[in-house]
Design a protein around this motif. Sequence first.
Motif, PDB file in Angstrom:
ATOM      1  N   ASP A   1       0.828  -1.206   0.000  1.00  0.00           N
ATOM      2  CA  ASP A   1       0.000   0.000   0.000  1.00  0.00           C
ATOM      3  C   ASP A   1       0.865   1.261   0.000  1.00  0.00           C
ATOM      4  O   ASP A   1       0.556   2.239  -0.688  1.00  0.00           O
ATOM      5  CB  ASP A   1      -0.944   0.007   1.202  1.00  0.00           C
ATOM      6  CG  ASP A   1      -1.917  -1.158   1.176  1.00  0.00           C
ATOM      7  OD1 ASP A   1      -2.352  -1.538   0.073  1.00  0.00           O
ATOM      8  OD2 ASP A   1      -2.244  -1.684   2.251  1.00  0.00           O
ATOM      9  N   ARG A   2       1.957   1.232   0.759  1.00  0.00           N
ATOM     10  CA  ARG A   2       2.882   2.377   0.770  1.00  0.00           C
ATOM     11  C   ARG A   2       3.512   2.567  -0.604  1.00  0.00           C
ATOM     12  O   ARG A   2       3.614   3.692  -1.102  1.00  0.00           O
ATOM     13  CB  ARG A   2       3.970   2.182   1.816  1.00  0.00           C
ATOM     14  CG  ARG A   2       3.510   2.508   3.213  1.00  0.00           C
ATOM     15  CD  ARG A   2       4.587   2.357   4.261  1.00  0.00           C
ATOM     16  NE  ARG A   2       5.812   3.108   3.961  1.00  0.00           N
ATOM     17  CZ  ARG A   2       6.980   2.854   4.517  1.00  0.00           C
ATOM     18  NH1 ARG A   2       7.095   1.864   5.402  1.00  0.00           N
ATOM     19  NH2 ARG A   2       8.038   3.563   4.230  1.00  0.00           N
TER      20      ARG A   2
ATOM     21  N   ARG B   1       3.623   5.573  -5.870  1.00  0.00           N
ATOM     22  CA  ARG B   1       3.495   5.515  -7.326  1.00  0.00           C
ATOM     23  C   ARG B   1       2.039   5.366  -7.761  1.00  0.00           C
ATOM     24  O   ARG B   1       1.631   4.335  -8.296  1.00  0.00           O
ATOM     25  CB  ARG B   1       4.313   4.338  -7.873  1.00  0.00           C
ATOM     26  CG  ARG B   1       5.814   4.468  -7.755  1.00  0.00           C
ATOM     27  CD  ARG B   1       6.382   5.648  -8.544  1.00  0.00           C
ATOM     28  NE  ARG B   1       5.986   5.694  -9.943  1.00  0.00           N
ATOM     29  CZ  ARG B   1       6.681   5.139 -10.932  1.00  0.00           C
ATOM     30  NH1 ARG B   1       7.807   4.513 -10.677  1.00  0.00           N
ATOM     31  NH2 ARG B   1       6.264   5.233 -12.179  1.00  0.00           N
ATOM     32  N   PRO B   2       1.208   6.382  -7.530  1.00  0.00           N
ATOM     33  CA  PRO B   2      -0.203   6.274  -7.926  1.00  0.00           C
ATOM     34  C   PRO B   2      -0.383   6.115  -9.434  1.00  0.00           C
ATOM     35  O   PRO B   2      -1.410   5.617  -9.884  1.00  0.00           O
ATOM     36  CB  PRO B   2      -0.822   7.570  -7.407  1.00  0.00           C
ATOM     37  CG  PRO B   2       0.316   8.511  -7.250  1.00  0.00           C
ATOM     38  CD  PRO B   2       1.514   7.674  -6.927  1.00  0.00           C
TER      39      PRO B   2
ATOM     40  N   ALA C   1      -3.390   1.504 -11.676  1.00  0.00           N
ATOM     41  CA  ALA C   1      -4.266   0.858 -12.652  1.00  0.00           C
ATOM     42  C   ALA C   1      -3.572  -0.316 -13.340  1.00  0.00           C
ATOM     43  O   ALA C   1      -4.148  -1.409 -13.453  1.00  0.00           O
ATOM     44  CB  ALA C   1      -4.741   1.878 -13.688  1.00  0.00           C
ATOM     45  N   GLU C   2      -2.343  -0.106 -13.792  1.00  0.00           N
ATOM     46  CA  GLU C   2      -1.601  -1.180 -14.459  1.00  0.00           C
ATOM     47  C   GLU C   2      -1.304  -2.329 -13.490  1.00  0.00           C
ATOM     48  O   GLU C   2      -1.388  -3.494 -13.859  1.00  0.00           O
ATOM     49  CB  GLU C   2      -0.295  -0.644 -15.048  1.00  0.00           C
ATOM     50  CG  GLU C   2      -0.483   0.299 -16.206  1.00  0.00           C
ATOM     51  CD  GLU C   2      -0.843  -0.422 -17.494  1.00  0.00           C
ATOM     52  OE1 GLU C   2      -0.261  -1.481 -17.783  1.00  0.00           O
ATOM     53  OE2 GLU C   2      -1.720   0.090 -18.202  1.00  0.00           O
ATOM     54  N   PHE C   3      -0.962  -1.999 -12.251  1.00  0.00           N
ATOM     55  CA  PHE C   3      -0.689  -3.010 -11.235  1.00  0.00           C
ATOM     56  C   PHE C   3      -1.940  -3.847 -10.966  1.00  0.00           C
ATOM     57  O   PHE C   3      -1.883  -5.071 -10.943  1.00  0.00           O
ATOM     58  CB  PHE C   3      -0.211  -2.337  -9.945  1.00  0.00           C
ATOM     59  CG  PHE C   3      -0.022  -3.262  -8.796  1.00  0.00           C
ATOM     60  CD1 PHE C   3       1.101  -4.064  -8.706  1.00  0.00           C
ATOM     61  CD2 PHE C   3      -0.972  -3.340  -7.788  1.00  0.00           C
ATOM     62  CE1 PHE C   3       1.280  -4.926  -7.632  1.00  0.00           C
ATOM     63  CE2 PHE C   3      -0.804  -4.195  -6.719  1.00  0.00           C
ATOM     64  CZ  PHE C   3       0.329  -4.995  -6.634  1.00  0.00           C
TER      65      PHE C   3
ATOM     66  N   THR D   1       6.347  -5.441 -11.205  1.00  0.00           N
ATOM     67  CA  THR D   1       7.701  -5.629 -10.687  1.00  0.00           C
ATOM     68  C   THR D   1       8.224  -4.399  -9.953  1.00  0.00           C
ATOM     69  O   THR D   1       8.945  -4.531  -8.964  1.00  0.00           O
ATOM     70  CB  THR D   1       8.673  -6.044 -11.811  1.00  0.00           C
ATOM     71  OG1 THR D   1       8.638  -5.065 -12.857  1.00  0.00           O
ATOM     72  CG2 THR D   1       8.301  -7.403 -12.376  1.00  0.00           C
ATOM     73  N   VAL D   2       7.858  -3.220 -10.417  1.00  0.00           N
ATOM     74  CA  VAL D   2       8.283  -1.993  -9.725  1.00  0.00           C
ATOM     75  C   VAL D   2       7.649  -1.924  -8.338  1.00  0.00           C
ATOM     76  O   VAL D   2       8.325  -1.617  -7.345  1.00  0.00           O
ATOM     77  CB  VAL D   2       7.948  -0.732 -10.563  1.00  0.00           C
ATOM     78  CG1 VAL D   2       8.041   0.536  -9.736  1.00  0.00           C
ATOM     79  CG2 VAL D   2       8.868  -0.641 -11.758  1.00  0.00           C
TER      80      VAL D   2
END
Length: 130
Positions: A38-39, A44-45, A49-51, A82-83
């Motif tokens: 969550d952090r 990286r908001p 969506a992609e995540f 991965t990020v």
Amino acid sequence: MLDSEQRRTFAVLADILIPGTDTMPSATAAGITAHLVDRALGYRPDLVAEFSQALADCSCGAPESALDVLSTEQPGRFAALTVIASGAYFLSPRVARAMPYAAAPRAVREDIDTYADILEHVVDRGFTIR
């Protein structure tokens, strides 16, 4: 941010991406599926969506195969996954303790007089674009 099913999927994928070793914890052993993911998503908001879509893409079937397909057919989603996984991993205090790294001490620089002396000729010259 993530529901329980997304966290379960993320845990499986993260352990494939970041397995444990003799000296380093696995992704789930580092605690990334609790609050660290969550952090990382908060930092990286732009990747949320992609995540989330990557988790949905990998939620059925064999996780290793799903990751292979994701990496070749949806590289943006794979990158987001991965990020966030690696970012959450390095936020873990367990990982920090396990890493054989100690930052070099930084010298304190509080010599404002020296800075003023260095910049004095710039101030005297004035603003000139060359």
